[in-house]
Enzyme design. Structure first.
Site, PDB file in Angstrom:
ATOM      1  N   ARG A   1      66.543 128.766  29.055  1.00 50.45           N
ATOM      2  CA  ARG A   1      67.474 127.664  28.254  1.00 50.45           C
ATOM      3  C   ARG A   1      68.571 128.526  26.795  1.00 50.45           C
ATOM      4  O   ARG A   1      67.509 128.788  26.061  1.00 50.45           O
ATOM      5  CB  ARG A   1      67.337 126.778  27.930  1.00 50.45           C
ATOM      6  CG  ARG A   1      68.289 125.815  27.061  1.00 50.45           C
ATOM      7  CD  ARG A   1      69.460 125.379  27.890  1.00 50.45           C
ATOM      8  NE  ARG A   1      69.932 125.275  26.631  1.00 50.45           N
ATOM      9  CZ  ARG A   1      71.141 124.369  27.460  1.00 50.45           C
ATOM     10  NH1 ARG A   1      71.140 123.738  28.651  1.00 50.45           N
ATOM     11  NH2 ARG A   1      72.527 123.252  26.941  1.00 50.45           N
TER      12      ARG A   1
ATOM     13  N   GLY B   1      66.206 118.763  25.515  1.00 49.91           N
ATOM     14  CA  GLY B   1      67.133 117.727  24.960  1.00 49.91           C
ATOM     15  C   GLY B   1      67.520 115.923  26.202  1.00 49.91           C
ATOM     16  O   GLY B   1      66.732 115.776  26.976  1.00 49.91           O
ATOM     17  N   GLY B   2      68.555 116.172  26.556  1.00 50.26           N
ATOM     18  CA  GLY B   2      69.098 115.338  26.939  1.00 50.26           C
ATOM     19  C   GLY B   2      68.938 115.593  28.480  1.00 50.26           C
ATOM     20  O   GLY B   2      68.938 114.716  29.179  1.00 50.26           O
TER      21      GLY B   2
ATOM     22  N   GLU C   1      43.004  93.489  33.745  1.00 52.28           N
ATOM     23  CA  GLU C   1      42.960  91.653  34.165  1.00 52.28           C
ATOM     24  C   GLU C   1      44.034  91.621  33.220  1.00 52.28           C
ATOM     25  O   GLU C   1      44.760  92.564  32.144  1.00 52.28           O
ATOM     26  CB  GLU C   1      42.042  90.398  33.498  1.00 52.28           C
ATOM     27  CG  GLU C   1      40.358  91.266  34.873  1.00 52.28           C
ATOM     28  CD  GLU C   1      39.172  90.855  34.463  1.00 52.28           C
ATOM     29  OE1 GLU C   1      39.675  89.922  32.599  1.00 52.28           O
ATOM     30  OE2 GLU C   1      38.291  90.344  34.725  1.00 52.28           O
ATOM     31  N   PRO C   2      44.978  90.882  33.617  1.00 53.90           N
ATOM     32  CA  PRO C   2      46.204  91.149  33.098  1.00 53.90           C
ATOM     33  C   PRO C   2      46.348  89.843  31.910  1.00 53.90           C
ATOM     34  O   PRO C   2      46.750  88.656  32.356  1.00 53.90           O
ATOM     35  CB  PRO C   2      47.086  89.696  34.073  1.00 53.90           C
ATOM     36  CG  PRO C   2      46.017  89.223  35.174  1.00 53.90           C
ATOM     37  CD  PRO C   2      44.925  90.017  35.176  1.00 53.90           C
TER      38      PRO C   2
ATOM     39  N   GLU D   1      42.248 101.807  33.240  1.00 54.48           N
ATOM     40  CA  GLU D   1      40.733 101.802  32.963  1.00 54.48           C
ATOM     41  C   GLU D   1      40.223 101.676  34.388  1.00 54.48           C
ATOM     42  O   GLU D   1      40.781 101.028  35.118  1.00 54.48           O
ATOM     43  CB  GLU D   1      40.143 100.266  32.334  1.00 54.48           C
ATOM     44  CG  GLU D   1      40.372 100.287  31.338  1.00 54.48           C
ATOM     45  CD  GLU D   1      39.302 100.266  30.164  1.00 54.48           C
ATOM     46  OE1 GLU D   1      38.112 101.483  30.626  1.00 54.48           O
ATOM     47  OE2 GLU D   1      38.983 100.667  29.083  1.00 54.48           O
TER      48      GLU D   1
ATOM     49  N   GLN E   1      61.244 116.626  24.789  1.00 54.75           N
ATOM     50  CA  GLN E   1      62.306 116.747  23.692  1.00 54.75           C
ATOM     51  C   GLN E   1      62.731 118.674  23.997  1.00 54.75           C
ATOM     52  O   GLN E   1      63.577 118.612  23.639  1.00 54.75           O
ATOM     53  CB  GLN E   1      61.731 116.882  22.545  1.00 54.75           C
ATOM     54  CG  GLN E   1      62.221 116.877  20.949  1.00 54.75           C
ATOM     55  CD  GLN E   1      63.008 115.428  21.131  1.00 54.75           C
ATOM     56  OE1 GLN E   1      62.699 114.601  21.395  1.00 54.75           O
ATOM     57  NE2 GLN E   1      64.701 115.322  20.281  1.00 54.75           N
TER      58      GLN E   1
END
Lengths: 410, 368
Positions: B268, B339-340, B130-131, B363, B336
């Site tokens: 990398r 990186g970029g 529910e909001p 939920e 992370q």
């Protein structure tokens, strides 16, 4: 098929040991923490008789003399047993007589004749210890860098060097304490690096082996941590574990390191026992204060204490399941090097955090030596260090998941 | 006796889903997220795996393999490894079938289940959230009131998966007991029910490929046959089945991020070697691997208890809490590691992170 239920047999072991932990260990835990370097002989003799008669105790589980049968869950059973004993007191558990790490090394790498000769000592009337001496002043986690030498001289190996941080080294190495032995790592060929490292069985009281001192420690004070000096210490040729040959590769060293695959889950289990002691204490205290832990409640309704408690509990259970998995794999004969390091790294970290949090939650009571919480926090920390620090175990995990050798990732 | 190995049938299911997630789902993950649309051909292919039909008994037209929370968790993890939005879409029909299987009357089973055994994907969903900030699935403000022999439903739900196309919704509402208090009750609502308004598609941080909407109930008449049985225990069990499924999906997303970051780190190069050979990176990856396993072990424990019909509230709650936190941490660390590049939408890790953020909040989005 997935099953998270311990077998009735293991549950029975756990229940027996829980009685021991609650009634024989807890009452004397504080006393032997305060009186460092004194040995709890009444407790030692009592547990020795108990384990002889009932077959319970770490490393001695289910030893049915009349009807020997292989225990299909030996490693898992040991982990459950050790958790229970460490729930009682981690220092007293470590100080208990029995095969311990030295026995584990003989089990893992000894010939049938060596197993009979050295392990039969643990069936006698008087308590016996064995220990493992690896660490040196200049070689801790980097066990390949050890400097202690073993040189063959006729019918003997001659050991020279210094070993530190040897758990139960006093009880295993001093003949006035027990007819024990110490498994000593030494190099037979320094130029061969890891491949030259072998392990040797040195009996208590062997001339040339001196117990130089026992360390004063932050925790697990009732367990002795000895410095051993070897000066031309001569032992018979047949007291080397495994082959004396120096292989071209480091396979031999891998064999030695494989001992850790069995012992790391056990150390993890001990850590979990200490963590559970702290968690149980906090749970009882919260109950006494009528502070409920409301599982299934929406997150915004939970109090800070509830969140802390749930995090402690989930982390501890995560560590326990990783530990049980590593032991279970070993029981099935599967390689568990990665899983054993995961269990050890997680459990060592978790128990450190859980006991620190428990001390925090209990406030002044947590910090007081009237209660055991502060002691558990001190005891817990060793599990983040010995049998491979958290960082060394993370290194092993990293190498396994990346497929790197120790040269490629160091 | 302790055993951490799936049985043969579960391994077979897993192998099937693994290759579907790798070969069919994953290649569509990025485009589906950008367009907010999952190709219907992919949904249909997923339907043909039989993940919904398999647990329905043969008498209702299914394959009759039975319902198992562990099998459900295995399927959820592997599908979510491919893509979380697509996994949730494919499994959404189970939000109706599992509760009906477990707590529906015979008549309800007969009327509902056969339509989930056809050749075409049958969209269905659950309206649980529910909001409002203080939402709690077990104390909904959406209300169900006795009205003669039948009931009236009022209230508002949000984040209803497949709200745009589901033909049936399982709604969790508070049933008044006449003394002012209420307890949660599951009811089945048809899309065409008068008084039900379906809102516009919601726009969320992640799960962008999954169409979610609000639902507003304004005096909807609910025949009593549409209420599920089982009392309070039913909702508790359903909530635990949601938690297990979401934990399992969190494992899948976390594992996807870990695998992605590991492969990247081994490729990398920086300072003359691949970055995986640097401890700062290698230790992050090791921690991810360890926590993925820990998450899964906790999830399976809760599932195992549910399969034994034991109360698993504690285990499911702790597993969900742990998995939600770890999924976020692991996907963040994966980003992370890149990186970029991790922040750029050319790579999938930012998508994994946005999706992982949903677990702590969700939920009733999937059921094991």
């Amino acid at each position: 098929m997935i099953d998270y239920e311990l077998s009735p047999d293991i549950v029975a072991t756990r229940e027996q040991l829980h009685m021991l932990a609650e009634h024989a260990m807890r009452p004397i835990a504080r006393d032997y923490d305060e009186r460092e370097h004194e040995k709890p002989w009444d407790f030692i003799n009592m547990t020795w008789q108990l384990s002889k008669n009932s077959g319970i105790g770490p490393g001695r589980e289910n030893r049915d003399k009349t009807e020997p049968r292989p225990d299909a869950e030996r490693n898992l059973r040991t982990c459950v047993a050790v958790e229970e004993l460490s729930w009682g007191d981690a220092g007293l558990y470590l100080a208990m007589p029995g095969p311990g790490l030295g026995g584990a090394a003989v089990m893992a790498a000894g010939t049938p004749e060596q197993k009979e000769r050295f392990l039969s000592r643990f069936k006698g009337e008087k308590a016996v210890w064995s220990a493992m001496a690896i660490t040196e002043p200049g070689a801790g986690s980097d066990s390949a860098a050890i400097q202690t030498t073993a040189v063959r001289d006729g019918d003997h190996w001659v050991l020279n060097g210094t070993k530190i941080f040897c758990t139960s080294g006093l009880m295993a190495g001093d003949p006035s304490k027990s007819n024990g032995f110490i498994v000593v790592w030494a190099t037979v060929d320094r130029s061969a690096g890891r491949a030259g490292i072998k392990s040797f069985i040195v009996n208590a009281g062997t001339p040339g082996m001196t117990i130089a001192k026992c360390e004063d420690k932050m925790g697990i004070r009732v367990s002795d941590t000895a410095t051993l000096i070897f000066e031309d210490c001569r032992i018979p040729l047949d007291q080397i574990l495994g082959s004396p040959e120096v292989p071209k590769t480091s396979e031999g060293f891998k064999g030695v390191m494989a001992t850790f695959d069995a012992t790391r889950p056990i150390v993890a289990a001990s850590a979990i026992g200490v963590g559970r002691a702290a968690l149980d204490f906090v749970r009882e205290e919260l109950k006494r204060q009528n502070i409920p832990i409301r599982y299934g409640t929406a997150v915004h309704k939970l109090t800070a204490i509830e969140r802390d408690f749930m995090d402690m509990e989930a982390n501890l259970q995560a560590a326990r399941l990783l530990t049980w998995r590593a032991a279970w794999m070993m029981d099935r004969g599967q390689r568990n090097n990665l899983e054993a390091s995961m269990a050890k790294a997680k459990a060592g970290l978790v128990v450190t955090q859980v006991t620190q949090k428990a001390v925090e939650i209990l406030g002044p009571l947590g910090y007081s030596r009237e209660l055991l919480l502060e002691k558990w926090m001190r005891d817990a920390k060793i599990n983040d260090i010995f049998e491979g620090t958290q960082q060394i175990n993370m290194m092993i995990i990293a190498r396994r998941i990346l497929g790197y050798s120790s040269k490629e990732l160091s | 006796m302790i055993n951490f190995e799936l049985d043969q049938e579960q391994q077979l299911i897993r192998d099937t889903v693994v290759s579907f997630a790798r070969d069919e789902i994953r290649p569509h993950a990025r485009e589906a997220d950008e367009k907010g649309l999952i190709p219907s051909a992919l949904i249909q292919k997923g339907w043909e795996l039989g993940l919904v039909q398999s647990i329905i008994p043969e008498e209702f037209g299914g394959f009759g393999n039975g319902h198992s929370a562990i099998s459900g968790a295995v399927v959820a993890e592997e599908l979510a490894y491919g893509d979380l939005s697509i996994a949730m879409h494919l499994l959404a029909p189970r939000l109706v079938t599992v509760p009906v299987l477990e707590f529906g009357s015979d008549a309800l089973k007969r009327s509902v289940l056969p339509r989930f055994c056809g050749d075409r994907f049958e969209p269905a969903s659950a309206a649980v959230m529910e909001p409002r900030m203080d939402f709690d699935a077990l104390t909904p403000t959406t209300s169900l009131k006795r009205d003669g022999d039948d009931y009236t439903l009022n209230g508002e739900k949000c984040l209803v998966p497949l709200g745009n196309e589901a033909r049936q919704f399982l709604v969790i509402a508070g049933l008044s007991n006449g003394t002012g208090a209420s307890h949660p009750q599951a009811v089945l609502i048809d899309r065409e029910t008068p008084g039900l308004t379906i809102g516009d598609r919601e726009r969320n941080m992640g799960l962008k490929a999954l169409a979610t909407t609000r639902l507003v109930f304004d005096g909807c008449k609910v025949p009593r046959e549409q209420l599920l049985g089982g009392g309070d225990g039913a909702i508790a069990r359903l909530a635990n089945l949601w938690r297990v499924a979401q934990s399992a999906m969190a494992v899948g997303v976390a594992r996807a991020a870990f695998d992605y970051a590991r492969d990247y780190a081994k490729d990398r190069r920086a300072f003359g070697q691949v970055i995986a050979q640097k401890q700062a990176i290698a230790f992050m990856l090791a921690d991810m691997a360890m926590e993925v396993d820990a998450m899964r072990l906790l999830t399976w424990e809760a599932a195992w208890k549910l399969d034994r019909n034991e109360d698993a509230t504690r285990e499911a709650h702790l597993a969900k809490r742990y998995a939600a936190e770890m999924a976020l941490k692991i996907t963040d660390n994966a980003l992370q590691v890149l990186g970029g590049h991790g922040y750029i939408r050319d790579h999938l890790v930012e998508l994994f992170l946005r999706n992982a953020r949903s677990f702590a909040m969700l939920e009733g989005f999937a059921i094991a």
